[in-house]
Design an enzyme around this catalytic site. Structure first.
Site, short mmCIF file in Angstrom:
data_model
loop_
_atom_site.label_atom_id
_atom_site.label_comp_id
_atom_site.label_asym_id
_atom_site.label_seq_id
_atom_site.Cartn_x
_atom_site.Cartn_y
_atom_site.Cartn_z
N CYS A 96 0.85 -1.19 0.00
CA CYS A 96 0.00 0.00 0.00
C CYS A 96 0.88 1.24 0.00
O CYS A 96 2.10 1.16 0.09
CB CYS A 96 -0.93 0.01 1.21
SG CYS A 96 -0.04 0.11 2.79
N CYS A 115 3.28 1.66 2.84
CA CYS A 115 4.53 0.91 2.68
C CYS A 115 5.54 1.72 1.87
O CYS A 115 6.73 1.75 2.16
CB CYS A 115 4.28 -0.41 1.96
SG CYS A 115 3.16 -1.54 2.81
N CYS A 127 39.40 -23.05 -18.69
CA CYS A 127 40.22 -23.67 -17.64
C CYS A 127 39.76 -23.19 -16.27
O CYS A 127 38.89 -22.32 -16.17
CB CYS A 127 41.70 -23.34 -17.84
SG CYS A 127 42.05 -21.58 -17.70
N CYS A 160 39.89 -19.54 -15.58
CA CYS A 160 38.77 -18.80 -16.17
C CYS A 160 37.59 -18.76 -15.21
O CYS A 160 36.89 -17.75 -15.08
CB CYS A 160 38.33 -19.46 -17.48
SG CYS A 160 39.55 -19.42 -18.80
N ASP A 213 11.76 25.65 -32.42
CA ASP A 213 12.89 26.05 -33.25
C ASP A 213 12.43 25.87 -34.70
O ASP A 213 11.44 25.19 -34.97
CB ASP A 213 14.09 25.16 -32.94
CG ASP A 213 15.25 25.41 -33.90
OD1 ASP A 213 15.62 26.57 -34.07
OD2 ASP A 213 15.74 24.42 -34.48
N ASP A 224 16.04 20.65 -32.05
CA ASP A 224 16.78 19.46 -32.50
C ASP A 224 18.28 19.65 -32.55
O ASP A 224 19.02 18.68 -32.70
CB ASP A 224 16.30 19.05 -33.89
CG ASP A 224 16.87 19.95 -34.97
OD1 ASP A 224 16.79 21.18 -34.80
OD2 ASP A 224 17.41 19.43 -35.95
N ASP A 248 20.21 24.26 -29.54
CA ASP A 248 18.95 24.23 -28.81
C ASP A 248 19.10 23.63 -27.42
O ASP A 248 18.17 23.71 -26.61
CB ASP A 248 17.90 23.41 -29.57
CG ASP A 248 17.49 24.07 -30.88
OD1 ASP A 248 17.46 25.32 -30.91
OD2 ASP A 248 17.22 23.35 -31.86
#
Length: 809
Positions: free
Chosen positions: A14, A17, A81, A84, A496, A691, A695
């Site tokens: 809830c 919580c 091995c 590794c 723009d 863009d 800007d």
């Protein structure tokens, strides 16, 4: 160095919580901030330094919660091995949130026990790749958690129903059918009937209802009760009273010797039904993001020296050459090496029209090939692909918290203790007034049950989850959740110009010929003298000539005159191309074309005179063409009651001409990047759409910054919202979705708050003396479950909000 991570939390039920978990996390040394999301059961934790998830987990466990644990198996490449094995395990256990890692050399796999979170598996794959052991998930260890939760709740509900139905029939059947009551008394008997009810109800509480006791009672003992505590106290009170009436009836007045086993059992069953319905609805709230994740295919056809090989998508590497057959989905981002086709990018951009792709074109993983065959060189894989970036971005937005949630947090922080106090007052008040013990008990239990604040906690995050998921489907990515609320409140939008409302590159738009001149002849000669120039205007003339089929020729003696134009010789003809000054310098009279030059310039075009053999031949006009969606997009915004402006660094005449063409009345032009920020401040509470690199400052400074998806990375990073299609109409889609989501949140909050405000007094029995109106615990449980289901169902309506770019709303 500050770090932020998102993890999954257990034990959230809830809004109370949520608030408690956030307070516990924020109180820990080294944690700079925490945002908990009830709808996703996640926490986004910001650490001042390295992430210490073990300390966060310990703190949460002391408060009755905890970080969800998960087990992931990975298949490894290159493990050969025993050393590794050690390196693999060391690379993984060094990651925050990884408890243990066990590598198996025999089957080249590793089993990892770790904190569950959306970023854990990608982090593990990255760490292993860096250590020299490329990996991929071995199995679908993540059988969908939400599906598992739904299955668990359904199983609990079915068990509760099986045990509760006999209890309900034995006790309530007699109230509904008097003959049944007499039959029970004369055959089974009241004592055995109550005993059967006691056994079955106890099984309900200790079986499917055990979750309320194991979570609710500890929270009560910690003096931090949650909704489970409300249910636990209410049902135990009804059960305990009934057991007293069954086992030691003499301690109760004769008129108070009754049992309420059916109330306790039915309450548990109804609340479990509500949770099952919640789990089903939650599973649908994240459907949009799961659909995005599912877009990437599991395998791809890869060219190798031995021939074409089907390879797992996880095993792809940059530089691989993929063969994309008609109708297939692309497994990774890349560049077309050969072939032509149309790609359906609607799932990424929201643009329904397939896009033509040829050699050199970029393509995105998850998109669908049309009827052509393509060879694609992979450029980005795994977490670096555009699709995964979108999923990650949307996930971060969904995990965010809106400012409106602060109101919910303040209320729920004190709500549960206040409710328990009201329940006690209701019991005491009825006893003082001389009411029977049973009536007082019913009032107290009903208050506890009806006031569970589930709906309050779900009201905001579920709407954000569905709203941002729907936005992603339509090509609108909210990078920050709070941008939803800010965007819904803007009064205007400023654009723009270049690359936002226009295509971003000049094109040949108009040709005005002098008497006796042929278009293809003029264009052929103009393109020839511009053949060696990389100036944008020269490129526009060459592209225009190619598009119109003007045959290419070769120019000699080409000479560029800075600021004026270019001269050269083509097929023995002296060709001059440029402005009026270069014409005057070459003794060419442009009087016949002067009127056309004035008209085209007034429309924002860049105009060049062309002269052939000393005679004026034509006017060539170049302009950055307006995007097809610009005018409809502006009209849609105006229809929504928003003001629209243009803020551009271009020349005022050009900017005003473009603005007039698409219906924008307010224009601020000829300003530098810092001037754009100042201009925006004078326009009020507006969003800015851009863009370019220039800007970025204004995108960051605006109330909400929206970046075109085809824009620069700098602009995208500075923005709050990304429009992946690059279509100006997507701005209206984004605002429509933001408004719909906030409206949905307000509806949810109103329902949740109004519901509790209205039913708590009814449950306490305030209206009983005047109207005989009182809420039984069973009806209270049903009403509480219905409240949460209503909120979730209302949020799911957002899945139909908005529309794809180019479609009617």
């Amino acid at each position: 160095m500050p770090t932020t991570t998102t993890v999954e939390i257990e034990g959230l039920y809830c809004a109370a919580c949520v608030g408690r978990a956030e307070r516990v996390l924020r109180a820990q040394p080294g944690i700079a901030g925490a945002e908990v999301n009830l709808a996703q059961n996640t926490a986004r934790i910001g650490f001042a330094g390295a992430a210490d998830l073990e300390a966060a987990d310990a703190a949460l466990k002391r408060a009755g919660y905890g970080l969800r644990q998960a087990v992931t198996r990975l298949a490894l490449d290159g493990m050969s091995c025993a050393s590794c094995v050690t390196r693999v395990e060391r690379a993984l256990t060094a990651l925050p949130g990884v408890q243990s890692a066990t590598a198996n050399l025999a089957d080249t796999s590793v089993t990892v026990h770790h904190v569950a979170g959306p970023g854990m598996v990608p982090a593990m794959l990255a760490a292993l790749g860096k250590a020299g052991y490329p990996a991929e998930p071995l199995t679908d260890a993540g059988v969908d958690r939400q599906l598992a939760e739904e299955t668990t709740m359904k199983r609990r509900l079915l068990w509760a129903l099986v045990l509760t139905v006999p209890v309900f029939v034995l006790e309530m059947g007699g109230h509904l059918i008097p003959a049944f009551h007499h039959w029970v008394l004369h055959t089974i008997g009241q004592g055995p009937s109550w005993t059967v009810q006691a056994v079955l109800t106890t099984a309900v509480l200790l079986g499917p209802g055990r979750v309320f006791l194991t979570r609710g009672l500890p929270s009560l003992f910690r003096l931090s009760p949650d909704m489970n505590a409300l249910v636990a106290v209410g049902t135990l009170a009804a059960w305990a009273y009934s057991m007293v009436a069954l086992l030691v009836p003499d301690v109760l007045p004769a008129n108070a010797r009754a049992v309420y086993f059916e109330a306790a059992a039915v309450i548990v069953t109804l609340i479990l039904m509500g949770r099952w319905l919640e789990a089903r609805a939650r599973g649908r709230t994240g459907a949009a993001i799961r659909r995005l994740v599912d877009l990437q295919p599991d395998s791809a056809l890869v060219e190798t020296p031995e021939g074409d090989v089907e390879r797992s998508a996880h095993a792809l590497r940059p530089g691989d050459i993929l063969r994309l057959r008609p109708g297939e989905r692309l497994a990774a981002d890349g560049v077309v090496v050969s072939g032509t086709s149309y790609i359906d990018e609607s799932m990424i951009t929201g643009e329904p029209v397939p896009v033509a792709k040829a050699e050199g074109a970029e393509v995105t993983g998850g998109t669908v090939n049309g009827t052509g065959a393509l060879r694609v060189q992979v450029t980005r894989v795994g977490a670096d692909t555009r699709l995964q970036q979108i999923v990650r971005m949307v996930g971060e937005a969904q995990a965010g918290k809106l400012p409106i949630q602060a109101l919910v947090d303040r209320v729920t922080a004190v709500f549960v203790p206040v409710v328990m106090g009201i329940a006690v007052l209701a019991v005491v008040g009825w006893l003082i007034l001389g009411a029977p013990v049973t009536q007082a008990l019913v009032a107290g239990v009903s208050v506890l049950i009806v006031a569970c604040p589930c709906a309050m906690g779900l009201a905001t995050p579920t709407s954000i989850l569905v709203g941002t998921g729907r936005a992603a489907e339509l090509g609108v990515l909210f990078r920050k959740g709070e941008a939803l609320q800010r965007l819904s409140a803007v009064t205007g939008v400023a654009f723009d110009k270049t690359g936002t409302l226009t295509e971003g590159r000049p094109e040949l738009t108009d040709i005005l010929l002098a008497d006796g001149m042929a278009e293809d002849h003029v264009l052929s000669l103009a393109a020839a003298v511009e053949a060696q120039s990389e100036h944008p205007v020269a490129l526009a003339i060459r592209r225009g000539a190619e598009a119109r089929g003007a045959a290419g020729t070769v120019a000699t003696d080409v000479q560029a005159v800075p600021g004026q134009g270019v001269v050269g010789t083509v097929d023995g003809l002296h060709v001059v191309l440029g402005n009026a000054r270069i014409m005057q310098a070459n003794g060419i009279d442009i009087g016949a074309l002067a009127a056309g030059e004035a008209e085209l310039s007034g429309r924002g075009r860049t105009v060049l005179f062309a002269a052939i053999g000393g005679r004026p031949a034509a006017l060539l006009a170049v302009a950055d063409p307006v995007k097809p969606g610009a005018a409809p997009g502006v009209a849609a915004l105006r229809a929504m009651g928003l003001t629209v402006a243009m803020v551009s660094g271009d020349a005022p005449a050009t900017a005003r001409a473009v603005a007039a063409e698409i219906g924008i009345g307010t224009v601020v032009a000829g300003v530098l990047p810092e001037g754009k920020v100042q201009a925006l401040a004078g326009l009020g509470q507006v969003a800015f759409v851009g863009d370019g690199i220039n800007d970025a400052p204004v995108l960051a400074a605006a109330e909400v910054g929206l970046a075109m998806g085809q824009g620069t990375d700098v602009a995208i990073e500075a923005a709050d919202v990304i429009l992946t299609s690059g279509d100006p109409r997507a701005v209206a889609t984004a605002i429509t979705l933001a408004r719909a989501t906030l409206r949905n949140i307000r509806q949810n909050l109103f329902w949740a708050f109004a519901y509790n405000a209205a039913l708590i007094p009814v449950a306490a029995g305030v209206f009983y003396p005047a109207f005989g109106l009182m809420l039984s615990p069973m009806l209270a449980a049903g009403a509480m479950a219905l409240s949460s289901v209503f909120v979730l169902t209302n949020a799911l309506r957002l899945r139909r909000a908005g529309h794809r770019i180019g479609e009617n709303a």
